[in-house]
Design a protein around this motif. Structure first.
Motif: not given
Length: 199
Positions: A87-89, A137
């Motif tokens: 996950t990048y957020r 998210t």
């Protein structure tokens, strides 16, 4: 044979005559393959990165149990699996104890929620929970809403209060899941055919 019988395996017979494994009892697969180890680790990583803290502990415990039964060579493959789903957020915080949601799903119980929608309007609803979704998210709940008399999607971070009711859902969760899938497919088809404004 005696060791198997002591451990609960239903073996009948006697020495010199023969032994029979009672019908309906299958021995489980003896071991995972390297590919199955990698698939399991990918799933655990994916779920852990998207789960609430309580469920992360459950996932960590599950991983430890899997590690404990694997021989050393497969344990190394399992722990060093080259597959991940990052996950990048930052995740949004959950609104309520999602362990209660998972319990309601397992026990097929209705829930009462206080929910704040995207327009910041609060409503109280009784829901028949069908599925939980783990997105990059956010986490979501799909359920039959008694207020709207239809399937609705709820973000868990917008649930302000939650009570698991004693009352069970009038239809089995698997039946509701199939009904939701049919409704979703019809909605997608309507969008593709231009019969819906938005989806």
């Amino acid at each position: 044979i005696i060791s198997l019988q002591i451990s609960g395996v239903p073996v009948r017979g006697e020495a010199g005559i023969g032994y029979v494994l009672e019908s309906g009892f299958d021995l489980p697969p003896l071991m995972l393959t390297p590919e199955e180890c990698e698939a399991l680790m990918l799933g655990l990583r994916f779920a852990r990165d998207r789960a609430d803290p309580g469920f992360q502990r459950v996932i960590d415990d599950t991983r430890a149990k899997i590690e404990a039964i694997l021989p050393a060579n497969l344990r190394d493959i399992f722990n060093s699996a080259p597959l991940f789903a990052p996950t990048y957020r930052a995740q949004m915080p959950g609104g309520v104890d999602e362990g209660l949601l998972r319990r309601a799903l397992r026990e097929s119980r209705k829930i009462r929620i206080e929910y704040r929608d995207a327009k910041d309007e609060a409503t109280e609803r009784v829901i028949w929970p069908v599925l939980m979704g783990y997105f990059e998210t956010t986490r979501g709940l799909i359920g039959w809403c008694e207020l709207r008399q239809g399937f609705r999607h709820f973000r868990t971070d917008r649930i302000l209060a939650l009570d698991v009711l004693e009352e069970r859902m009038p239809r089995r969760r698997l039946v509701l899941m199939k009904e939701w899938e049919a409704a979703r497919d019809a909605e997608i088809s309507a969008c593709r055919d231009g019969r819906a404004d938005d989806f």
